[in-house]
Write an enzyme that holds these catalytic residues in place. Structure first.
Site, PDB file in Angstrom:
ATOM      1  N   ASP A   1       0.853  -1.180   0.000  1.00 16.89           N
ATOM      2  CA  ASP A   1       0.000   0.000   0.000  1.00 16.89           C
ATOM      3  C   ASP A   1       0.893   1.235   0.000  1.00 16.89           C
ATOM      4  O   ASP A   1       2.102   1.155   0.199  1.00 16.89           O
ATOM      5  CB  ASP A   1      -0.986  -0.020   1.163  1.00 16.89           C
ATOM      6  CG  ASP A   1      -0.321  -0.051   2.519  1.00 16.89           C
ATOM      7  OD1 ASP A   1       0.893   0.204   2.604  1.00 16.89           O
ATOM      8  OD2 ASP A   1      -1.016  -0.328   3.510  1.00 16.89           O
TER       9      ASP A   1
ATOM     10  N   ASP B   1      -7.812  -7.399   2.186  1.00 17.15           N
ATOM     11  CA  ASP B   1      -6.718  -7.563   3.145  1.00 17.15           C
ATOM     12  C   ASP B   1      -7.187  -7.054   4.501  1.00 17.15           C
ATOM     13  O   ASP B   1      -8.096  -6.209   4.574  1.00 17.15           O
ATOM     14  CB  ASP B   1      -5.484  -6.767   2.720  1.00 17.15           C
ATOM     15  CG  ASP B   1      -5.615  -5.286   3.077  1.00 17.15           C
ATOM     16  OD1 ASP B   1      -5.079  -4.882   4.124  1.00 17.15           O
ATOM     17  OD2 ASP B   1      -6.288  -4.541   2.338  1.00 17.15           O
TER      18      ASP B   1
ATOM     19  N   CYS C   1     -11.994 -27.979  11.479  1.00 15.47           N
ATOM     20  CA  CYS C   1     -10.830 -27.417  10.807  1.00 15.47           C
ATOM     21  C   CYS C   1      -9.698 -28.442  10.771  1.00 15.47           C
ATOM     22  O   CYS C   1      -9.487 -29.165  11.749  1.00 15.47           O
ATOM     23  CB  CYS C   1     -10.371 -26.145  11.537  1.00 15.47           C
ATOM     24  SG  CYS C   1      -8.907 -25.375  10.832  1.00 15.47           S
TER      25      CYS C   1
ATOM     26  N   CYS D   1      -6.418 -27.549  10.065  1.00 15.76           N
ATOM     27  CA  CYS D   1      -5.130 -26.856  10.087  1.00 15.76           C
ATOM     28  C   CYS D   1      -4.208 -27.506  11.119  1.00 15.76           C
ATOM     29  O   CYS D   1      -4.634 -28.311  11.948  1.00 15.76           O
ATOM     30  CB  CYS D   1      -5.307 -25.367  10.391  1.00 15.76           C
ATOM     31  SG  CYS D   1      -5.550 -24.956  12.136  1.00 15.76           S
TER      32      CYS D   1
ATOM     33  N   CYS E   1      -5.344 -27.130  14.818  1.00 18.66           N
ATOM     34  CA  CYS E   1      -6.512 -27.918  15.219  1.00 18.66           C
ATOM     35  C   CYS E   1      -6.245 -29.417  15.199  1.00 18.66           C
ATOM     36  O   CYS E   1      -6.875 -30.175  15.935  1.00 18.66           O
ATOM     37  CB  CYS E   1      -7.699 -27.570  14.316  1.00 18.66           C
ATOM     38  SG  CYS E   1      -8.284 -25.878  14.574  1.00 18.66           S
TER      39      CYS E   1
ATOM     40  N   HIS F   1      -4.069 -20.541  12.825  1.00 17.24           N
ATOM     41  CA  HIS F   1      -5.444 -21.012  12.615  1.00 17.24           C
ATOM     42  C   HIS F   1      -6.312 -19.935  11.966  1.00 17.24           C
ATOM     43  O   HIS F   1      -7.048 -20.213  11.006  1.00 17.24           O
ATOM     44  CB  HIS F   1      -6.085 -21.438  13.933  1.00 17.24           C
ATOM     45  CG  HIS F   1      -7.568 -21.597  13.824  1.00 17.24           C
ATOM     46  ND1 HIS F   1      -8.162 -22.701  13.269  1.00 17.24           N
ATOM     47  CD2 HIS F   1      -8.586 -20.734  14.127  1.00 17.24           C
ATOM     48  CE1 HIS F   1      -9.477 -22.537  13.247  1.00 17.24           C
ATOM     49  NE2 HIS F   1      -9.755 -21.356  13.759  1.00 17.24           N
TER      50      HIS F   1
END
Length: 373
Positions: free
Chosen positions: A94, A268, A306, A308, A311, A337
């Site tokens: 940015d 974002d 989940c 991931c 998890c 996560h």
């Protein structure tokens, strides 16, 4: 040839949402996409390898912060931002405008640019459209943002009008100053506050510059979400169909879904890692504040739906222990996560668009997450 090219793949018959591909010098991005924020050349607590594990396609870094520390000249000497931070996928930077305008008492706006004092040491600096482009050219990001004036919410009609007109003038100066159009895409920023005619004016004048992409700025700055959605509803239809549409600073699960439905391709936000550091997780059943005593003996995963790393390997009880003990692993695992959750959400959104069932997906997700509408 433009450095970045958008390819529209499909529009959802049920919602009108867009599925696309964004071709960049460092890879092809499937859209709609959420971009993790790596403000200071790092996504807080995450390694580049972990970001790849969770399928991050592109990350965002901040011109203002990298200009102040370590300095764009040093990063250029290191071979550019990709090499400096060991990230070989796309990067968006940015312009630093939002951060400068957030300084309030520490900055002074003129037609030439903004004089401001560093939040680090109080030193005086001047950031102009040309300087913002020079910094980003040195950083070597795939996508760079034009320097804009971001008005606060609420603001008067006159303030929003003057702000968007200055933003247009500054965007023209950014385009003229841009030294690397073949390998860096310059995106323009649409302003205009919550005023329909000003947003329309901003889109009309910005697209005359024929830039590779456009973002919608000045939202998620304190306005109710209903106003944000309303602005999107009358702004995105005016934007070019063959170029990417980026909604800046938005990343809550509901806003990601609502934004996609209203034609947005890119998002974002720092929300995912910020709330993780405070012990809050995004889960398929809604937010979980892992510090709470109710999880002291809860030996189930943070989110049973989940898959991931966090998890699959750790319990709520263990995560709570880490936060209570002030161990850095707690924020790290929760950040992992939350970012995985958001990127997986976008993957599911893309699949729902493919199957023409995004509105059905929204209803199912909102019901499970606990949103009332």
């Amino acid at each position: 040839m433009m450095a970045v090219r958008y390819e529209l793949i499909k529009e959802c018959k049920q919602s009108g949402a867009r599925l696309g591909k964004l071709h960049t010098p460092h890879g092809v991005i499937e859209t709609p996409i959420f971009m993790p924020v790596g403000t200071q050349a790092t996504v807080k607590s995450m390694t580049p390898e972990e970001l790849k594990e969770i399928k991050a396609q592109i990350i965002l870094s901040n011109t203002y912060h990298l200009y102040l520390r370590p300095g764009h000249e040093l990063i250029k000497e290191a071979g550019g931002l990709h090499k400096f931070m060991n990230w070989d996928r796309p990067i968006l930077t940015d312009s630093g405008g939002f951060q400068v305008f957030s300084l309030n008492e520490l900055r002074e706006i003129s037609e030439e640019g903004v004089t401001f004092r560093s939040h680090l040491d109080g030193s005086k600096h001047f950031l102009s459209p040309e300087k913002a482009v020079e910094i980003q050219n040195a950083l070597g990001s795939d996508i760079m943002m034009a320097f804009d004036e971001c008005p606060p919410y609420p603001c008067s009609y006159e303030y929003a009008k003057n702000s968007l007109e200055r933003t247009i003038r500054w965007a023209k100066r950014c385009k003229e100053a841009h030294q690397r159009p073949k390998d860096q895409a310059l995106f323009g920023i649409i302003q205009g506050g919550a005023f329909k005619d000003l947003r329309q004016k901003s889109v009309s004048e910005m697209i005359e510059l024929d830039l590779p992409g456009y973002s919608i700025g000045g939202l998620s700055v304190g306005e109710p979400k209903e106003i944000m959605y309303e602005v999107l509803e009358y702004t995105t239809p005016l934007m070019p169909r063959d170029k990417p549409r980026y909604l800046m600073g938005v990343g809550s699960p509901d806003a990601l879904i609502e934004g996609v439905i209203r034609g947005i391709d890119m998002f974002d936000c720092v929300l995912q890692t910020r709330i993780a550091r405070n012990g809050t997780a995004m889960t398929s059943g809604g937010k979980v504040v892992i510090r709470n005593a109710t999880y002291e003996r809860d030996f189930s995963p943070l989110d049973p739906n989940c898959d991931c790393y966090t998890c699959k390997n750790y319990t709520r009880a263990y995560l709570r222990h880490l936060f209570k003990a002030k161990e850095i692993l707690g924020p790290r695992l929760t950040s992992y996560h939350n970012l995985y959750f958001s990127l997986k959400l976008m993957e599911n959104i893309r699949q729902a668009i493919k199957e023409d069932r995004l509105l059905d997906f929204k209803r199912e997700f909102f019901s499970a997450y606990g949103y009332t509408k």
